[in-house]
Design a protein around this motif. Structure first.
Motif, short mmCIF file in Angstrom:
data_model
loop_
_atom_site.label_atom_id
_atom_site.label_comp_id
_atom_site.label_asym_id
_atom_site.label_seq_id
_atom_site.Cartn_x
_atom_site.Cartn_y
_atom_site.Cartn_z
N SER A 22 58.66 -58.38 17.92
CA SER A 22 59.67 -57.27 17.83
C SER A 22 59.66 -56.61 16.66
O SER A 22 59.67 -57.11 15.44
CB SER A 22 61.12 -58.02 18.15
OG SER A 22 62.01 -56.88 17.78
N PHE A 65 66.40 -59.28 32.66
CA PHE A 65 66.92 -59.46 31.54
C PHE A 65 66.89 -58.41 30.43
O PHE A 65 68.36 -58.28 30.10
CB PHE A 65 66.06 -60.89 31.30
CG PHE A 65 66.71 -61.25 29.71
CD1 PHE A 65 67.75 -62.19 29.70
CD2 PHE A 65 65.88 -60.91 28.51
CE1 PHE A 65 68.33 -62.62 28.42
CE2 PHE A 65 66.36 -61.55 27.18
CZ PHE A 65 67.52 -62.16 27.16
N VAL A 66 65.85 -57.79 30.27
CA VAL A 66 66.01 -56.93 29.31
C VAL A 66 67.08 -55.60 29.83
O VAL A 66 67.73 -55.28 28.99
CB VAL A 66 64.43 -56.03 29.24
CG1 VAL A 66 64.55 -54.83 28.61
CG2 VAL A 66 63.67 -57.09 28.65
N ALA A 68 69.62 -56.07 31.44
CA ALA A 68 71.09 -56.76 31.33
C ALA A 68 71.47 -56.74 29.69
O ALA A 68 72.49 -56.23 29.42
CB ALA A 68 71.21 -58.13 31.73
N VAL A 69 70.22 -56.89 29.02
CA VAL A 69 70.83 -56.79 27.51
C VAL A 69 71.09 -55.21 27.21
O VAL A 69 72.07 -55.00 26.42
CB VAL A 69 69.70 -57.05 26.73
CG1 VAL A 69 69.64 -57.00 24.92
CG2 VAL A 69 69.04 -58.66 26.85
N ARG A 70 70.29 -54.28 27.82
CA ARG A 70 70.49 -52.97 27.30
C ARG A 70 71.70 -52.68 27.87
O ARG A 70 72.55 -51.80 27.44
CB ARG A 70 69.33 -52.04 28.12
CG ARG A 70 68.27 -52.17 27.30
CD ARG A 70 67.07 -51.28 28.00
NE ARG A 70 65.96 -51.33 27.27
CZ ARG A 70 64.46 -51.15 27.82
NH1 ARG A 70 64.53 -50.72 29.19
NH2 ARG A 70 63.60 -51.22 26.92
N GLU A 71 72.19 -53.13 29.09
CA GLU A 71 73.74 -52.71 29.74
C GLU A 71 74.70 -53.46 28.91
O GLU A 71 75.96 -53.29 29.46
CB GLU A 71 73.61 -52.98 31.06
CG GLU A 71 72.53 -51.93 31.68
CD GLU A 71 72.20 -52.52 33.14
OE1 GLU A 71 73.15 -53.47 33.81
OE2 GLU A 71 71.45 -51.95 34.05
N GLY A 72 74.51 -54.40 28.08
CA GLY A 72 75.68 -54.85 27.38
C GLY A 72 76.12 -56.23 27.96
O GLY A 72 77.00 -56.78 27.60
N ASP A 73 75.33 -56.72 29.04
CA ASP A 73 75.87 -58.05 29.72
C ASP A 73 75.96 -59.00 28.61
O ASP A 73 77.10 -60.09 28.92
CB ASP A 73 75.07 -58.30 30.88
CG ASP A 73 75.04 -57.20 32.10
OD1 ASP A 73 76.00 -56.42 32.03
OD2 ASP A 73 74.25 -57.33 33.06
N PHE A 74 75.42 -59.17 27.56
CA PHE A 74 75.51 -60.62 26.82
C PHE A 74 76.10 -60.11 25.61
O PHE A 74 75.98 -60.81 24.79
CB PHE A 74 73.81 -60.83 26.49
CG PHE A 74 73.01 -61.24 27.71
CD1 PHE A 74 73.25 -62.59 28.40
CD2 PHE A 74 72.11 -60.52 28.32
CE1 PHE A 74 73.01 -62.75 29.39
CE2 PHE A 74 71.41 -60.92 29.42
CZ PHE A 74 71.81 -62.10 30.00
N ASP A 75 76.68 -59.01 25.41
CA ASP A 75 77.49 -58.43 24.21
C ASP A 75 78.37 -59.70 23.80
O ASP A 75 78.65 -59.90 22.61
CB ASP A 75 78.30 -57.14 24.29
CG ASP A 75 77.06 -56.01 24.32
OD1 ASP A 75 75.77 -56.37 24.13
OD2 ASP A 75 77.61 -54.87 24.45
N ILE A 78 76.79 -62.41 21.64
CA ILE A 78 76.37 -62.10 20.37
C ILE A 78 77.30 -61.48 19.64
O ILE A 78 77.09 -61.25 18.58
CB ILE A 78 74.97 -61.19 20.41
CG1 ILE A 78 75.43 -59.89 21.14
CG2 ILE A 78 73.89 -61.90 21.04
CD1 ILE A 78 74.33 -58.91 21.22
#
Length: 79
Positions: A22, A65-66, A68-75, A78
């Motif tokens: 990355s 998964f990517v 979901a990360v972009r949409e903020g699902d895992f905010d 973190i």
């Protein structure tokens, strides 16, 4: 979202593949690398442990998964 990962596959067993680090990796080595496998799946590993475990998932699972990360699902995870 359903992501099916194979946990703990040895990254060294996936040779030869091209691992991509990355651009957000930092100087202390906290890096995630991915590789496209010949069968279309995606592998993910910690660059600090290149021979250690890798997670392997389908392309659709990785794309989900990517997204979901972009949409903020895992905010919440973190902070």
């Amino acid at each position: 979202m359903s992501v099916e990962f194979v946990n703990g596959m040895q990254a060294s067993a996936l040779h030869p593949v091209k691992w991509i680090k990355s651009s957000h990796s930092n100087a202390t080595g906290n890096c995630v690398e991915t590789a496209a496998l010949p069968d279309g799946r995606i592998a993910v590993r910690n660059s600090r442990d290149p021979h250690g475990p890798a997670l392997v998932c389908t392309r659709d699972g990785f794309d989900g998964f990517v997204a979901a990360v972009r949409e903020g699902d895992f905010d919440p995870v973190i902070g």
